[in-house]
Design a protein around this motif. Structure first.
Motif, mmCIF file in Angstrom:
data_model
loop_
_atom_site.group_PDB
_atom_site.id
_atom_site.type_symbol
_atom_site.label_atom_id
_atom_site.label_comp_id
_atom_site.label_asym_id
_atom_site.label_seq_id
_atom_site.Cartn_x
_atom_site.Cartn_y
_atom_site.Cartn_z
ATOM 1 N N GLY A 86 39.102 32.624 26.390
ATOM 2 C CA GLY A 86 38.900 33.135 27.744
ATOM 3 C C GLY A 86 37.771 34.144 27.811
ATOM 4 O O GLY A 86 36.759 33.920 28.499
ATOM 5 N N PRO A 87 37.886 35.268 27.086
ATOM 6 C CA PRO A 87 36.804 36.259 27.103
ATOM 7 C C PRO A 87 35.473 35.712 26.593
ATOM 8 O O PRO A 87 34.421 35.999 27.166
ATOM 9 N N ALA A 88 35.510 34.892 25.524
ATOM 10 C CA ALA A 88 34.265 34.373 24.954
ATOM 11 C C ALA A 88 33.548 33.436 25.924
ATOM 12 O O ALA A 88 32.322 33.494 26.072
ATOM 13 N N HIS A 89 34.298 32.570 26.595
ATOM 14 C CA HIS A 89 33.669 31.662 27.552
ATOM 15 C C HIS A 89 33.227 32.388 28.815
ATOM 16 O O HIS A 89 32.248 31.995 29.452
ATOM 17 N N ALA A 90 33.923 33.438 29.184
ATOM 18 C CA ALA A 90 33.476 34.238 30.320
ATOM 19 C C ALA A 90 32.104 34.839 30.023
ATOM 20 O O ALA A 90 31.184 34.777 30.848
ATOM 21 N N VAL A 91 31.970 35.411 28.826
ATOM 22 C CA VAL A 91 30.678 35.964 28.406
ATOM 23 C C VAL A 91 29.635 34.857 28.306
ATOM 24 O O VAL A 91 28.488 35.018 28.727
ATOM 25 N N HIS A 92 30.050 33.711 27.756
ATOM 26 C CA HIS A 92 29.135 32.582 27.549
ATOM 27 C C HIS A 92 28.511 32.111 28.860
ATOM 28 O O HIS A 92 27.281 32.050 28.992
ATOM 29 N N PHE A 93 29.356 31.780 29.834
ATOM 30 C CA PHE A 93 28.832 31.241 31.090
ATOM 31 C C PHE A 93 28.163 32.321 31.934
ATOM 32 O O PHE A 93 27.192 32.046 32.638
#
Length: 296
Positions: A86-93
């Protein structure tokens, strides 16, 4: 009749918060759905000493793991992915959309350089956050893992191996993920414009483009993924050479000496099989959540 949503215009105009939340929800969905195949990939890549942990293919691995260890074994470690994805993909996108706008990727035409730069920047940021969770995930996925809890695994690995255990694979992850993501985003954006030049809302387009992008990127980066798995699971090995390996080049040398060229393709089929539908789902979910959140 209600006014239609200008779907593709949401990307440059949507707020950073919308992009980050959409990315977080998409990432959790993607990883959770395909997790059993990812578990099989990890087991096929590990240099196992026990014959019980050597698999000839996806079907063979699925049958043997489910019959000897139970179906739950294929889901072991999914909680680590959910916590980190969740946090990693939030940062990613969020990083991807911000960098694409900054580099001019939202301008007319196929801005491949801008989208590649945006994809690479997104990966550097998100992998720094996700790497420890990925280490714990693979420690829980391996054959006869001692861990059943993410927090127990975090504590034990830290106590026995220190902070370095969570980042020994980070340079390899970046070496693999930067070209993976650059290729993924570039193929995705190119295919999306090729299949849907009008830019109208088309879920099928996002699924096809996302699936093709994921499959291509996963296949060409498999050798580095094998090295990453060796580094992340070194603490579970009884082999002194593997336990002492300290980086990507050392891991690649071990793979070459022990398995030759075919060693660099270990787990390629489940890796591609994981990334094609998961990327299709991820992009479909991401674009859907952007619209859904925007309309609230």
């Amino acid at each position: 009749m209600a006014e239609e949503v200008d779907y593709e215009a949401l990307s440059p105009n949507a707020s950073l918060g919308v992009n980050m939340l959409a990315g977080a929800l998409a990432g959790i969905t993607e990883h959770a759905v395909m997790f059993p195949i990812d578990s099989i990939k990890t087991r096929m890549q590990v240099f196992a000493t026990s014959p019980a942990a050597v698999y000839t293919g996806i079907g063979n691995a699925f049958t043997r793991i489910s019959s000897t260890e139970g179906m739950r074994a294929l889901w072991r470690g999914v909680s680590s992915v959910i916590l980190g994805a969740g946090p990693a993909h939030a940062v990613h996108f969020g990083m991807y959309e911000a960098m694409k706008e900054l580099a001019g990727g939202n301008a007319a035409g196929n801005q491949w350089l801008a989208t590649s730069l945006a994809g690479a920047s997104a990966t550097i940021a998100s992998d720094a956050l996700m790497n420890p969770f990925d280490v714990i995930k693979q420690r829980m996925q391996v054959h006869q893992s001692e861990f059943r809890s993410v927090f127990t695994a975090l504590r034990v690995v830290y106590q026995k191996e220190g902070l370095a255990a969570f980042y020994v694979s980070y340079p390899t992850t970046l070496t693999m993920s930067v070209p993976f993501t650059a290729a993924q985003f570039t193929v995705y954006e190119h295919m999306k414009k090729l299949l849907n030049p009008s830019g109208d809302y088309s879920p099928v387009t996002h699924m096809i483009a996302g699936g093709m992008a994921g499959g291509v990127a996963a296949g060409v980066t498999t050798p580095l993924d094998v090295a990453k798995t060796l580094l992340q699971t070194r603490g579970t090995s009884n082999d002194p050479e593997i336990r002492r390996v300290g980086g990507m080049m050392g891991a690649l040398r071990i793979i070459w000496r022990r398995d030759g060229l075919k060693g660099f393709g270990r787990g390629m089929s489940p890796r591609v099989l994981t990334h094609m539908p998961s990327n299709a789902l991820c992009w479909l979910s991401y674009e859907f959540f952007k619209v859904a959140i925007r309309e609230q």
